[in-house]
Design a protein around this motif. Structure first.
Motif, PDB file in Angstrom:
ATOM      1  N   ARG A 140     -41.535 -87.116  53.807  1.00  0.00           N
ATOM      2  CA  ARG A 140     -42.641 -87.732  54.554  1.00  0.00           C
ATOM      3  C   ARG A 140     -42.142 -88.889  55.410  1.00  0.00           C
ATOM      4  O   ARG A 140     -42.599 -89.087  56.542  1.00  0.00           O
ATOM      5  CB  ARG A 140     -43.728 -88.208  53.583  1.00  0.00           C
ATOM      6  CG  ARG A 140     -44.577 -87.062  53.017  1.00  0.00           C
ATOM      7  CD  ARG A 140     -45.820 -87.583  52.324  1.00  0.00           C
ATOM      8  NE  ARG A 140     -45.497 -88.282  51.090  1.00  0.00           N
ATOM      9  CZ  ARG A 140     -45.412 -87.708  49.907  1.00  0.00           C
ATOM     10  NH1 ARG A 140     -45.619 -86.399  49.788  1.00  0.00           N
ATOM     11  NH2 ARG A 140     -45.130 -88.416  48.827  1.00  0.00           N
ATOM     12  N   ALA A 141     -41.195 -89.650  54.885  1.00  0.00           N
ATOM     13  CA  ALA A 141     -40.635 -90.762  55.651  1.00  0.00           C
ATOM     14  C   ALA A 141     -39.889 -90.262  56.882  1.00  0.00           C
ATOM     15  O   ALA A 141     -39.972 -90.855  57.962  1.00  0.00           O
ATOM     16  CB  ALA A 141     -39.701 -91.584  54.762  1.00  0.00           C
ATOM     17  N   ARG A 142     -39.180 -89.167  56.749  1.00  0.00           N
ATOM     18  CA  ARG A 142     -38.457 -88.601  57.891  1.00  0.00           C
ATOM     19  C   ARG A 142     -39.429 -88.083  58.948  1.00  0.00           C
ATOM     20  O   ARG A 142     -39.225 -88.288  60.143  1.00  0.00           O
ATOM     21  CB  ARG A 142     -37.514 -87.488  57.439  1.00  0.00           C
ATOM     22  CG  ARG A 142     -36.336 -87.974  56.611  1.00  0.00           C
ATOM     23  CD  ARG A 142     -35.390 -86.844  56.295  1.00  0.00           C
ATOM     24  NE  ARG A 142     -34.708 -86.348  57.503  1.00  0.00           N
ATOM     25  CZ  ARG A 142     -33.932 -85.279  57.528  1.00  0.00           C
ATOM     26  NH1 ARG A 142     -33.732 -84.574  56.420  1.00  0.00           N
ATOM     27  NH2 ARG A 142     -33.357 -84.895  58.650  1.00  0.00           N
ATOM     28  N   LEU A 143     -40.488 -87.430  58.504  1.00  0.00           N
ATOM     29  CA  LEU A 143     -41.463 -86.894  59.455  1.00  0.00           C
ATOM     30  C   LEU A 143     -42.233 -87.998  60.168  1.00  0.00           C
ATOM     31  O   LEU A 143     -42.787 -87.777  61.253  1.00  0.00           O
ATOM     32  CB  LEU A 143     -42.448 -85.970  58.732  1.00  0.00           C
ATOM     33  CG  LEU A 143     -41.891 -84.634  58.233  1.00  0.00           C
ATOM     34  CD1 LEU A 143     -42.942 -83.890  57.418  1.00  0.00           C
ATOM     35  CD2 LEU A 143     -41.419 -83.761  59.398  1.00  0.00           C
ATOM     36  N   ALA A 144     -42.260 -89.187  59.588  1.00  0.00           N
ATOM     37  CA  ALA A 144     -43.015 -90.301  60.176  1.00  0.00           C
ATOM     38  C   ALA A 144     -42.464 -90.730  61.532  1.00  0.00           C
ATOM     39  O   ALA A 144     -43.163 -91.392  62.310  1.00  0.00           O
ATOM     40  CB  ALA A 144     -43.019 -91.492  59.212  1.00  0.00           C
ATOM     41  N   VAL A 145     -41.219 -90.369  61.843  1.00  0.00           N
ATOM     42  CA  VAL A 145     -40.643 -90.762  63.137  1.00  0.00           C
ATOM     43  C   VAL A 145     -41.179 -89.895  64.276  1.00  0.00           C
ATOM     44  O   VAL A 145     -40.976 -90.222  65.459  1.00  0.00           O
ATOM     45  CB  VAL A 145     -39.098 -90.692  63.123  1.00  0.00           C
ATOM     46  CG1 VAL A 145     -38.536 -91.497  61.967  1.00  0.00           C
ATOM     47  CG2 VAL A 145     -38.588 -89.250  63.054  1.00  0.00           C
TER      48      VAL A 145
END
Length: 219
Positions: free
Chosen positions: A152-157
């Motif tokens: 989820r943190a990676r997709l947040a970019v």
């Protein structure tokens, strides 16, 4: 006149390599340029013969196909990798997908389908659908909450539109289906997919699907 698609065969069983060479040799647009019996031989042979596609066995005695795939896909301009396996529930298959392999084929797959798989990955298309990816992931114990949080943190970019495209890719939709669903042109979808790959440091659509599924974005 050389063939359009250059292939490197990697398998520790000479009979498997012989069978693959025979079936691929019947395709006028495919040439087997070299063979390897272990993952340790892959990078030197790739440097020497510049194949477009590597058919890579998972289990080999010294350097296995997973380690060889990870090393190979870390190189600039790396060839596409198709994993060869006996079982479609092998956790190593999912790990190979995460490493950047474009898909997998079972060793007992009919010859025309193996030839078609080589052609597809040479054209930049994955040979493992996101639907099959999800099925594989469901059969393999993953990283649980920590993996989901990291995904989820990676997709947040991603920008909102890019995220919508990524989720659609994770759901197994084609570019045309994504375009219709999101009211975009197919070229715009392709541009978004390219941006997603660049932003996330991924190699192909299968990796997008894995990340989206890790994040729990696809039901």
């Amino acid at each position: 006149m050389s063939a359009d698609i250059r292939v490197l065969l990697v398998d520790d069983d000479p009979l498997v390599r012989s069978g693959l060479r025979l079936m691929l040799g019947g395709a006028p647009d495919i040439e087997v340029v070299a063979e390897a019996s272990d993952g340790s031989e892959v990078e030197p042979l790739v440097a020497l013969h510049a194949p477009d596609v590597v058919l890579m066995d998972i289990r080999m005695p010294t350097v296995d196909g997973l380690a060889a795939t990870e090393a190979l896909r870390g190189r600039p301009g790396a060839p596409e990798v198709i994993v060869l396996t006996t079982f479609n529930t092998d956790e190593h298959v999912v790990r190979a997908m995460r490493a950047g392999a474009a898909g997998f084929v079972l060793k007992h797959t009919p010859p025309p389908e193996i030839v078609a798989a080589v052609r597809k990955v040479a054209a930049g298309e994955p040979v493992l659908s996101p639907a099959v990816t999800r099925q594989l992931m469901a059969q393999v114990s993953g990283g649980g909450r920590s993996r989901a949080a990291e995904a989820r943190a990676r997709l947040a970019v991603l920008a909102d539109r890019e995220r919508e495209v990524a989720v659609a890719v994770g759901a197994g939709k084609s570019n045309a289906e994504i375009a219709a669903e999101l009211f975009m042109s197919v070229p715009t979808v392709k541009t978004n997919v390219s941006r997603i790959l660049a932003k996330l440091g991924l190699n192909n659509r299968v990796q997008i699907a894995l990340l989206v599924n890790d994040a729990g974005e696809v039901g």
